[in-house]
Design a protein around this motif. Structure first.
Motif, PDB file in Angstrom:
ATOM      1  N   GLU A 267       0.921  -1.336   0.000  1.00  0.00           N
ATOM      2  CA  GLU A 267      -0.090  -0.069   0.107  1.00  0.00           C
ATOM      3  C   GLU A 267       0.894   1.274   0.066  1.00  0.00           C
ATOM      4  O   GLU A 267       0.614   2.204  -0.491  1.00  0.00           O
ATOM      5  N   ARG A 268       1.896   1.294   0.835  1.00  0.00           N
ATOM      6  CA  ARG A 268       2.829   2.436   0.899  1.00  0.00           C
ATOM      7  C   ARG A 268       3.519   2.722  -0.655  1.00  0.00           C
ATOM      8  O   ARG A 268       3.914   3.972  -0.884  1.00  0.00           O
ATOM      9  N   LEU A 269       3.805   1.648  -1.025  1.00  0.00           N
ATOM     10  CA  LEU A 269       4.754   1.715  -2.342  1.00  0.00           C
ATOM     11  C   LEU A 269       3.720   1.683  -3.591  1.00  0.00           C
ATOM     12  O   LEU A 269       4.573   1.535  -4.654  1.00  0.00           O
ATOM     13  N   ASN A 270       2.541   1.495  -3.366  1.00  0.00           N
ATOM     14  CA  ASN A 270       1.743   1.205  -4.639  1.00  0.00           C
ATOM     15  C   ASN A 270       2.227   0.037  -5.632  1.00  0.00           C
ATOM     16  O   ASN A 270       2.254   0.244  -6.751  1.00  0.00           O
ATOM     17  N   LEU A 271       2.300  -1.057  -4.464  1.00  0.00           N
ATOM     18  CA  LEU A 271       2.611  -2.226  -5.607  1.00  0.00           C
ATOM     19  C   LEU A 271       1.510  -3.346  -5.422  1.00  0.00           C
ATOM     20  O   LEU A 271       0.692  -3.244  -4.394  1.00  0.00           O
ATOM     21  N   MET A 272       1.056  -4.052  -6.454  1.00  0.00           N
ATOM     22  CA  MET A 272       0.055  -5.142  -6.202  1.00  0.00           C
ATOM     23  C   MET A 272       0.614  -6.078  -5.247  1.00  0.00           C
ATOM     24  O   MET A 272       1.684  -6.744  -5.516  1.00  0.00           O
ATOM     25  N   TYR A 273      -0.171  -6.448  -4.262  1.00  0.00           N
ATOM     26  CA  TYR A 273       0.177  -7.386  -3.304  1.00  0.00           C
ATOM     27  C   TYR A 273      -0.262  -8.721  -3.586  1.00  0.00           C
ATOM     28  O   TYR A 273      -1.447  -8.923  -4.045  1.00  0.00           O
ATOM     29  N   ILE A 274       0.358  -9.875  -3.810  1.00  0.00           N
ATOM     30  CA  ILE A 274      -0.046 -11.051  -4.004  1.00  0.00           C
ATOM     31  C   ILE A 274       0.399 -11.971  -2.907  1.00  0.00           C
ATOM     32  O   ILE A 274       1.821 -12.094  -2.528  1.00  0.00           O
ATOM     33  N   ASN A 275      -0.472 -12.530  -2.455  1.00  0.00           N
ATOM     34  CA  ASN A 275      -0.481 -13.490  -1.161  1.00  0.00           C
ATOM     35  C   ASN A 275      -0.353 -14.810  -1.773  1.00  0.00           C
ATOM     36  O   ASN A 275      -1.501 -15.512  -2.235  1.00  0.00           O
ATOM     37  N   THR A 276       0.997 -15.300  -2.096  1.00  0.00           N
ATOM     38  CA  THR A 276       1.069 -16.785  -2.789  1.00  0.00           C
ATOM     39  C   THR A 276       0.662 -17.944  -1.943  1.00  0.00           C
ATOM     40  O   THR A 276       0.368 -18.810  -2.380  1.00  0.00           O
ATOM     41  N   GLY A 277       0.807 -17.611  -0.329  1.00  0.00           N
ATOM     42  CA  GLY A 277       0.643 -18.555   0.309  1.00  0.00           C
ATOM     43  C   GLY A 277      -1.071 -18.984   0.263  1.00  0.00           C
ATOM     44  O   GLY A 277      -1.637 -19.757   0.338  1.00  0.00           O
ATOM     45  N   ALA A 278      -1.682 -17.904  -0.085  1.00  0.00           N
ATOM     46  CA  ALA A 278      -3.303 -17.811  -0.100  1.00  0.00           C
ATOM     47  C   ALA A 278      -3.742 -18.617  -1.276  1.00  0.00           C
ATOM     48  O   ALA A 278      -4.486 -19.444  -1.341  1.00  0.00           O
ATOM     49  N   MET A 279      -3.022 -18.468  -2.359  1.00  0.00           N
ATOM     50  CA  MET A 279      -3.300 -19.382  -3.479  1.00  0.00           C
ATOM     51  C   MET A 279      -2.986 -20.930  -3.337  1.00  0.00           C
ATOM     52  O   MET A 279      -3.597 -21.679  -4.005  1.00  0.00           O
ATOM     53  N   TYR A 280      -1.957 -21.212  -2.597  1.00  0.00           N
ATOM     54  CA  TYR A 280      -1.662 -22.679  -2.322  1.00  0.00           C
ATOM     55  C   TYR A 280      -3.005 -23.005  -1.418  1.00  0.00           C
ATOM     56  O   TYR A 280      -3.392 -24.299  -1.397  1.00  0.00           O
ATOM     57  N   ARG A 281      -3.377 -22.131  -0.418  1.00  0.00           N
ATOM     58  CA  ARG A 281      -4.315 -22.545   0.483  1.00  0.00           C
ATOM     59  C   ARG A 281      -5.791 -22.772  -0.367  1.00  0.00           C
ATOM     60  O   ARG A 281      -6.306 -23.568  -0.059  1.00  0.00           O
TER      61      ARG A 281
END
Length: 215
Positions: free
Chosen positions: A24-38
């Motif tokens: 959020e601070r750096l305006n980057l897309m956050y991708i939670n890879t662990g959530a994808m495995y979950r």
């Protein structure tokens, strides 16, 4: 070249929370890879597909649509963000994530995202496998006891009753599976900056990372 940040660490080390804030601070897309495995674990459990049934898992992944929207993970159009953090999924995800074919297929999806956007990813093998050329790499660590305590409070705040000692044993079991699996084990990249968050608040870890990035 896109701006990419990799954050790795064991279960409960605070990677996801911290990566989201940094994103959020750096305006980057956050991708939670662990959530994808979950997500894949959840769908496999729903369809009674064992982690040993590799062919069925391959077809399952091929037929699964995953996307993030406002930090929520959708699978085949369903918001599963709350369901994937429940104990049943948490207790099984390491077994499915250790399957080489599953990892290869999901890593490809992650790398495709990083080619299109400026991203920050967290997981177990981001700095060593998924984003080997990331501009910044961090490895978050914390004692097993502190990580179990964090998970206990997380479940409690979500109204889920769990036993602390069972959580601690599950954390230790997952650490063993993640660090000893044959394919892409949990490991600190040689060029990653390690931060022990055991005695640090989330804000303190965020500031440490921001200081490195801003340099």
């Amino acid at each position: 070249m896109n701006k990419n940040i990799a954050i790795d660490g064991p279960a409960g080390s605070g990677k996801s929370t911290i990566a989201k804030i940094i994103g959020e601070r750096l305006n980057l897309m956050y991708i939670n890879t662990g959530a994808m495995y979950r997500a894949i674990t959840l769908k496999a459990l729903r369809e009674n597909i064992s982690y040993t049934s590799v062919d069925k898992l391959e077809k399952l992944i091929e037929g699964t649509e995953l996307y993030f929207e406002d930090d929520q993970l959708f699978m085949d159009g369903e918001n599963i963000s709350q369901e994937i953090i429940l104990p049943e999924t948490s207790n099984n995800v390491s077994n499915y994530a250790a399957v080489p074919k599953v990892r290869r297929m999901l890593v490809k999806k992650m790398q495709d995202m990083a080619k299109k956007f400026d991203v920050i990813m967290d997981g177990r093998d981001i700095g060593t496998v998924v984003l080997k050329d990331a501009e910044f790499k961090f490895f978050l660590s914390a004692s097993a006891e502190e990580r179990a305590n964090r998970r206990f409070n997380e479940y409690k705040n979500n109204g889920v009753e769990v036993d602390y000692n069972e959580l601690l044993e599950d954390i230790k079991r997952r650490d063993h599976i993640d660090s000893t699996r044959e394919t892409d084990p949990l490991a600190k990249a040689d060029d990653a900056i390690e931060i022990d968050s055991t005695k640090l608040t989330i804000d303190e870890v965020v500031e440490k990372i921001m200081n490195y990035v801003n340099k």
